[in-house]
Each structure stands twice: as C-alpha cells, then as structure tokens.
Design a protein around this motif. Structure first.
Motif, PDB file in Angstrom:
ATOM      1  N   CYS A  11       0.821  -1.222   0.000  1.00 13.60           N
ATOM      2  CA  CYS A  11       0.000   0.000   0.000  1.00 13.60           C
ATOM      3  C   CYS A  11       0.854   1.272   0.000  1.00 13.60           C
ATOM      4  O   CYS A  11       0.376   2.336   0.377  1.00 13.60           O
ATOM      5  N   LEU A  12       2.108   1.167  -0.417  1.00  6.49           N
ATOM      6  CA  LEU A  12       3.028   2.306  -0.313  1.00  6.49           C
ATOM      7  C   LEU A  12       3.370   2.890  -1.678  1.00  6.49           C
ATOM      8  O   LEU A  12       4.507   3.275  -1.948  1.00  6.49           O
ATOM      9  N   GLY A  13       2.378   2.955  -2.546  1.00  4.38           N
ATOM     10  CA  GLY A  13       2.625   3.411  -3.908  1.00  4.38           C
ATOM     11  C   GLY A  13       3.202   4.806  -4.019  1.00  4.38           C
ATOM     12  O   GLY A  13       3.785   5.162  -5.044  1.00  4.38           O
ATOM     13  N   GLN A  14       3.044   5.641  -2.984  1.00  4.82           N
ATOM     14  CA  GLN A  14       3.570   7.005  -3.036  1.00  4.82           C
ATOM     15  C   GLN A  14       5.075   7.070  -2.782  1.00  4.82           C
ATOM     16  O   GLN A  14       5.700   8.103  -2.997  1.00  4.82           O
ATOM     17  N   GLU A  15       5.656   5.951  -2.309  1.00  7.91           N
ATOM     18  CA  GLU A  15       7.056   5.963  -1.903  1.00  7.91           C
ATOM     19  C   GLU A  15       7.980   5.573  -3.056  1.00  7.91           C
ATOM     20  O   GLU A  15       7.575   4.877  -3.989  1.00  7.91           O
ATOM     21  N   PRO A  16       9.258   5.956  -2.993  1.00  4.75           N
ATOM     22  CA  PRO A  16      10.229   5.533  -4.017  1.00  4.75           C
ATOM     23  C   PRO A  16      10.351   4.010  -4.048  1.00  4.75           C
ATOM     24  O   PRO A  16      10.178   3.335  -3.039  1.00  4.75           O
ATOM     25  N   LEU A  17      10.673   3.468  -5.201  1.00  2.00           N
ATOM     26  CA  LEU A  17      10.767   2.020  -5.368  1.00  2.00           C
ATOM     27  C   LEU A  17      11.776   1.410  -4.405  1.00  2.00           C
ATOM     28  O   LEU A  17      11.526   0.339  -3.823  1.00  2.00           O
ATOM     29  N   LEU A  18      12.930   2.060  -4.202  1.00  2.00           N
ATOM     30  CA  LEU A  18      13.939   1.499  -3.313  1.00  2.00           C
ATOM     31  C   LEU A  18      13.415   1.393  -1.882  1.00  2.00           C
ATOM     32  O   LEU A  18      13.767   0.469  -1.152  1.00  2.00           O
ATOM     33  N   VAL A  19      12.562   2.330  -1.479  1.00  2.00           N
ATOM     34  CA  VAL A  19      11.966   2.297  -0.142  1.00  2.00           C
ATOM     35  C   VAL A  19      10.925   1.189  -0.062  1.00  2.00           C
ATOM     36  O   VAL A  19      10.903   0.394   0.885  1.00  2.00           O
ATOM     37  N   ARG A  20      10.052   1.096  -1.064  1.00  2.00           N
ATOM     38  CA  ARG A  20       9.019   0.058  -1.077  1.00  2.00           C
ATOM     39  C   ARG A  20       9.643  -1.335  -1.060  1.00  2.00           C
ATOM     40  O   ARG A  20       9.213  -2.220  -0.322  1.00  2.00           O
ATOM     41  N   HIS A  21      10.663  -1.500  -1.882  1.00  2.00           N
ATOM     42  CA  HIS A  21      11.306  -2.814  -1.977  1.00  2.00           C
ATOM     43  C   HIS A  21      12.000  -3.170  -0.664  1.00  2.00           C
ATOM     44  O   HIS A  21      11.872  -4.302  -0.175  1.00  2.00           O
ATOM     45  N   GLY A  22      12.711  -2.224  -0.069  1.00  2.00           N
ATOM     46  CA  GLY A  22      13.400  -2.494   1.186  1.00  2.00           C
ATOM     47  C   GLY A  22      12.446  -2.903   2.293  1.00  2.00           C
ATOM     48  O   GLY A  22      12.703  -3.858   3.032  1.00  2.00           O
ATOM     49  N   LEU A  23      11.324  -2.203   2.399  1.00  2.00           N
ATOM     50  CA  LEU A  23      10.345  -2.552   3.431  1.00  2.00           C
ATOM     51  C   LEU A  23       9.655  -3.876   3.116  1.00  2.00           C
ATOM     52  O   LEU A  23       9.368  -4.667   4.024  1.00  2.00           O
ATOM     53  N   GLY A  24       9.375  -4.134   1.847  1.00  2.00           N
ATOM     54  CA  GLY A  24       8.768  -5.410   1.480  1.00  2.00           C
ATOM     55  C   GLY A  24       9.659  -6.582   1.862  1.00  2.00           C
ATOM     56  O   GLY A  24       9.197  -7.578   2.424  1.00  2.00           O
ATOM     57  N   VAL A  25      10.946  -6.464   1.570  1.00  2.00           N
ATOM     58  CA  VAL A  25      11.881  -7.533   1.914  1.00  2.00           C
ATOM     59  C   VAL A  25      11.999  -7.675   3.430  1.00  2.00           C
ATOM     60  O   VAL A  25      11.988  -8.783   3.973  1.00  2.00           O
ATOM     61  N   ALA A  26      12.100  -6.548   4.132  1.00  2.00           N
ATOM     62  CA  ALA A  26      12.264  -6.593   5.594  1.00  2.00           C
ATOM     63  C   ALA A  26      11.083  -7.283   6.261  1.00  2.00           C
ATOM     64  O   ALA A  26      11.259  -8.148   7.131  1.00  2.00           O
ATOM     65  N   VAL A  27       9.874  -6.918   5.889  1.00  2.00           N
ATOM     66  CA  VAL A  27       8.681  -7.482   6.533  1.00  2.00           C
ATOM     67  C   VAL A  27       8.542  -8.972   6.209  1.00  2.00           C
ATOM     68  O   VAL A  27       8.220  -9.784   7.084  1.00  2.00           O
ATOM     69  N   HIS A  28       8.798  -9.360   4.968  1.00  2.00           N
ATOM     70  CA  HIS A  28       8.677 -10.774   4.610  1.00  2.00           C
ATOM     71  C   HIS A  28       9.783 -11.603   5.266  1.00  2.00           C
ATOM     72  O   HIS A  28       9.561 -12.769   5.625  1.00  2.00           O
ATOM     73  N   LEU A  29      10.960 -11.034   5.441  1.00  2.00           N
ATOM     74  CA  LEU A  29      12.014 -11.740   6.167  1.00  2.00           C
ATOM     75  C   LEU A  29      11.607 -11.973   7.619  1.00  2.00           C
ATOM     76  O   LEU A  29      11.821 -13.065   8.167  1.00  2.00           O
ATOM     77  N   LEU A  30      11.037 -10.953   8.248  1.00  2.00           N
ATOM     78  CA  LEU A  30      10.587 -11.110   9.631  1.00  2.00           C
ATOM     79  C   LEU A  30       9.503 -12.177   9.731  1.00  2.00           C
ATOM     80  O   LEU A  30       9.492 -12.985  10.663  1.00  2.00           O
ATOM     81  N   ALA A  31       8.588 -12.186   8.779  1.00  2.00           N
ATOM     82  CA  ALA A  31       7.509 -13.181   8.800  1.00  2.00           C
ATOM     83  C   ALA A  31       8.055 -14.580   8.573  1.00  2.00           C
ATOM     84  O   ALA A  31       7.615 -15.544   9.206  1.00  2.00           O
ATOM     85  N   LEU A  32       9.023 -14.713   7.670  1.00  2.00           N
ATOM     86  CA  LEU A  32       9.580 -16.027   7.366  1.00  2.00           C
ATOM     87  C   LEU A  32      10.465 -16.537   8.500  1.00  2.00           C
ATOM     88  O   LEU A  32      10.465 -17.730   8.812  1.00  2.00           O
ATOM     89  N   ALA A  33      11.208 -15.626   9.139  1.00  2.00           N
ATOM     90  CA  ALA A  33      12.076 -16.025  10.251  1.00  2.00           C
ATOM     91  C   ALA A  33      11.265 -16.393  11.481  1.00  2.00           C
ATOM     92  O   ALA A  33      11.667 -17.245  12.274  1.00  2.00           O
ATOM     93  N   GLY A  34      10.096 -15.771  11.665  1.00  2.00           N
ATOM     94  CA  GLY A  34       9.264 -16.053  12.825  1.00  2.00           C
ATOM     95  C   GLY A  34       9.851 -15.474  14.094  1.00  2.00           C
ATOM     96  O   GLY A  34      10.885 -14.795  14.087  1.00  2.00           O
TER      97      GLY A  34
END
Length: 561
Positions: free
Chosen positions: A326-349
């Motif tokens: 839901c972060l379409g207003q943000e730069p791609l590098l920011v969106r991608h970094g947060l997407g990776v961070a959140v999915h890593l946290l979810a996968l690591a548990g």
C-alpha cells in the motif's frame, strides 16, 4: 533505597542504578539539563555505561552545549522509566570528542539516582503505536501546522512538527495547541514554545511547549489525559501489562483521528497499518536523500525505525504484510526495502530467533538497496544493461556498506549476510563476491529468495511485474541459484495466493487478500473496484468463509505496488 529528599526517592543500589541507566539506552530515552538558571532539558542519547566509572553520551543533536561542557558546567541526566521520572546528581564531562561526525561526551558515572514522586510533575510519554495528533495555530488562528504529541504533563508538552513549522514558531510568542485523540476527543490550550531541536533525517522538529493561562477545568482535563496516556503506555513495550484494558481515548472513532506529519498525508494510505508503516518509509526516504548528499546511515535513526518495524510485526504481521503493498507514493527502493524486511521477519518467525537478531535482520533489509540511490539515475531506468552497466550496478553493495560504519549496534554477521549476501547465488553467478553455496550462510540464502520474490512482483524498467505462480516456478526451476529449501519454506509460509495479492474469484469479483487461515485460504479480503494498487478503489471487507460468497480463486492479477 534510602531517604526521601526534595520529593525524590534516592536509589543507591549499584545493580538498580545500572538497570535504570540501561533503560535510558534507547533513542529518546534521556535528556540533559545543564546546571544553571533557565536551562531546559535537551535530547541526548546514552550510548553505553562503563560501570562504575563513566557514561558515554551522544550529544550530536545539541552540539551547541560543547563549550559549556568543556568549561566544566555540570548537568543532570533525566529520563522516564516505568512511569516514573528519574534524574542523576550533577555530573561533569570528562572528555568531548567528535567521532565519525558524531559528537560524543564521556562523563562521570552517577553513584546514585533519584525517582520523582510528585505525580503533578510526571511527563507521560507516548509509546510506539500510540498516536495523538496536534494542531498548532499562531495568532488569531490564521496559520496552522499539524504534528504529533510525544509527551504530556500538566505543565507542558513535547510535539513533533514538520520543519515548515519553524516560520510559525519564530513569529509566535503565544500559540494555540489543539490535541486530537483517536476517539475524537479534542482539547485546546495556549502555550509558549520553550525549546526546539531539528531532526534533519526526518525533516521534523521536536518542540517543547509550556502551557499558559490554564483554567481549573483545563488542569483537570490535563491530569486526566496524563493518567490515560500513562495507562495506555503500560500496554506497550517489553514490560507491557497485557492484561490492562485499553484507554478509551485511544479507541479510534474515525479515520481523521491521527493528524498527518511532515510531507506525508498519512490519510492517503488505505489502512491504519499502512499509515504507521508510512512513518518508517518517510525515514528511509529522508535517509536516501541524506546518502545522496554525502552523509552516512544515521545509526540512531536506523535503530529507532528498526524497533518500530519490529513492534509493528509483533503486533499484527498479516496487516503489516498487506501494508507493504500500500506504499505506492514511496520511491521504489523504499518500497522494496520494506517489502523484503517485513517478509524476512515473517519467514524467520519469532519462536527461536532472538530479538536483537530480528532487529538486525529488519534494519539490514530495510536499507539493503539504498546504495542504488548513489548510482546514476539513468542506470536504474535502463531497459537493458550491458556488461559495463552491470558491473557499475553491482557497486551499490560496497557503496552502502561504506555508509554503515557508524552502526556499531548492528550485528556484523547479520549485516554481512543480508546486505552483502542477498544478491549472491549458489552457483557463484551473483555479486558482489561471486560467493558459492559453501560460502553462503542461511541468512544469505533466505534473504536471496525473499529479495527475488519481492523484486519480481514489482514493475521494473525492463519488464512488468510477474504473477506469483510464475515467480514460484522460476525459483523452483533454479536450484543452482536459489536454495530449494528456502523456496519451499517461502511457499509454505505465504501460500499460493499470498497476503497482498489481487485475486479474481469465479464469481467475477476482484479482491485483495489481507489474511489467510491455517490452510492458506483467504480468511479476509477487501473488494476492489478495478485493477489498481490499494487505495481509493478498495471496497467492502469480507471475513470468514470468503469462497462461499465469492467463489473459488481463479487467478492472481499482477499489480505493481
């Protein structure tokens, strides 16, 4: 503990002193009060304690006091621990140095601390996740700025305001502050600005105000607000009182409860979690600008926002996963970094992974691609890359690692595995080191899979976003590059229609998947009017047996977000 002195209770036990000081080693945890008339508390960071010899402080934000400290002016440290204000005796600076651009002060170690017992002087601090909007108006209300309440006492408050508020504060002797609580309670009071500290990373100001001309009714309400903030604050953090009922002040009644701050209109983000995640995005956006201007990654701000992201993940990981779409207003590098961070946290548990490791994982992932912001814009916009361009692109890893030198709290092993290993491949075809499977730790293998999935699901200059099933097939057919164990774990954790997928159902409806049940089927979806990123096109939220109402999921429709 010993006798009461001047309404303070003295703490003399060395172990208690160490424990209280440890609580102050966090961004925003401590203030410094010079021992001279007319002084006001100034924000500092307690970096470390060498028991019982010295304390190390970061005073970069208030470097104007360096002269005072070197001339021998004493000071007290102030802070809040578990609902009580604490203060040190008067301390003296031993040495003040500039290290890698940060101003550090090594001072005496306090041989006792004092806990404030006067409730009327208590300053209630809002914890991460508690939002109270603030509107500051100048004379006759002709100008106004919006911000956020950070702490409140009966005598005054501290607000975070956009940097544009500096003009208003420079002109106004007396301002009007309107506090806007999430349940739509409003409170207006007159105040005088007393001190201002600029936060260039976030393009914001921290401003302390002293209330003026309060009536008896206003004083009564202020005391009620202070107690309710303290009550709600006790439900957050490591020492949370999870059994305490929430304060009604913080039960949101409308979407307008939280006022926007800085350059971002938070109400433009479609979900409450997205609005909170937007604050982390704002930090990364500002940090990207600072990098382009030659500055390093700010250690304190990275730590603070990694903590923020970690708490959001612990609070509601499914809502946070959807928020990354839901972060379409943000730069791609920011969106991608947060997407990776959140999915890593979810996968690591959270079961067996220590919190400091998860924090380092989140921080490393958040910034892992920001080095690309230091490359020529034409390189990132190119629809195809030749050998020379590919070589230049790979330099982004080294460029970022050079700017992470001040982040001494960041576990080196985690940072190296994520920032340095996320682009490596098992067959040695990756970069920057061309490492092979024997040289890649588990975190690097996991990060490579998460990074690839997030990147493929977003539009790029040379191709549109991929469907999730195509992404999975590509990774499973590339066992020489991506660790098959982590690919399978990713699919098992996030499912064939992950949270954040736009899906067409057999009944014809379009809907965004927001939550899955234990079998990986949609438990909560939000209807969409058209194929577009989450925003104004969002409609009704459906929960429970979604397929009985909408039919089976027919296909995912890729949407670059």
């Amino acid at each position: 503990m010993a006798q009461v002195q001047d309404e303070f209770l003295r703490v003399g036990s060395p172990s208690e002193i160490e424990a209280l000081l440890e609580r102050l080693i966090q961004p925003g945890g401590a203030s410094l009060l010079l021992d001279k008339p007319g002084s006001t508390p100034l924000p500092v960071v307690v970096m470390e304690q060498a028991v019982p010899q010295t304390l190390l402080l970061d005073i970069t934000a208030v470097r104007e006091i360096v002269g005072e400290l070197r001339r021998g002016t004493g000071f007290r440290l102030l802070g809040q621990v578990r609902g009580k204000m604490i203060r040190s005796p008067v301390l003296k600076s031993i040495q003040v140095d500039t290290v890698d651009g940060r101003v550090q002060c090594r001072c005496e170690y306090p041989h006792y601390l004092e806990e404030l017992q006067r409730r009327e002087a208590f300053r209630a601090r809002l914890r991460l996740g508690m939002e109270v909007g603030a509107i500051v108006r100048g004379a006759e209300g002709e100008t106004a700025v919006q911000g956020d309440l950070k702490d409140l006492s009966q005598q005054g408050c501290q607000l975070e305001l956009p940097s544009s508020a500096a003009a208003l504060l420079a002109e106004a002797v007396l301002v009007e502050i309107e506090l806007c609580f999430p349940n739509d309670t409003r409170f207006t009071v007159q105040a005088v600005p007393r001190h201002t500290v600029a936060d260039s990373d976030r393009q914001a100001l921290r401003v302390g105000f002293q209330f003026e001309h309060c009536s008896a009714e206003q004083e009564r309400k202020l005391w009620f607000f202070v107690r309710e903030i303290e009550r709600e604050s006790s439900r957050y953090g490591d020492d949370a009182d999870v059994g305490r009922l929430p304060s009604l002040l913080f039960q949101s009644q409308s979407a307008s409860a939280a006022a926007p701050v800085g350059r971002r209109n938070l109400q433009a983000y479609p979900t409450p979690m997205a609005r909170r995640l937007a604050r982390v995005a704002g930090y990364l956006d500002a940090q990207l600008l600072e990098l382009r201007q030659g500055d390093d990654i700010d250690s304190v701000q990275l730590s603070r926002h990694a903590d923020m992201l970690l708490q959001l993940a612990e609070e509601d990981i499914e809502a946070l996963l959807f928020a990354t779409r839901c972060l379409g207003q943000e730069p791609l590098l920011v969106r991608h970094g947060l997407g990776v961070a959140v999915h890593l946290l979810a996968l690591a548990g959270t079961g067996t992974v220590p919190r400091d490791v998860r924090k380092a994982l989140a921080a490393s992932a958040m910034v892992h691609d920001l080095g690309k912001g230091l490359l020529p814009p034409s390189l990132l916009a190119a629809e195809s890359l030749g050998p020379e361009a590919r070589t230049l692109l790979r330099e982004h890893v080294a460029l970022l690692k050079q700017r992470l030198g001040n982040c001494q709290w960041l576990a080196a092993g985690v940072m190296t595995a994520v920032v340095g290993g996320i682009n490596e491949r098992l067959d040695g075809s990756g970069y920057p080191a061309g490492a092979t499977s024997d040289e890649l730790p588990e975190l690097a293998r996991m990060s490579a899979v998460v990074d690839a999935v997030d990147a493929m699901r977003r539009d790029r200059a040379d191709r549109p976003a991929w469907r999730i099933d195509a992404v999975y097939r590509h990774l499973l057919k590339s066992p020489n590059q991506y660790d098959p164990r982590w690919v399978k774990r990713y699919v098992q954790r996030f499912g064939l229609r992950p949270v954040g997928s736009l899906v067409r159902f057999s009944g014809g409806a379009l809907a965004w998947v927001q939550r899955l049940d234990q079998q990986g089927k949609p438990f909560q979806v939000q209807l969409a009017v058209r194929v577009a990123p989450p925003g104004e096109a969002l409609g009704e939220v459906l929960r429970g047996d979604v397929t009985s109402r909408l039919g089976e999921m027919v296909e995912e429709i890729p949407v670059s977000t």
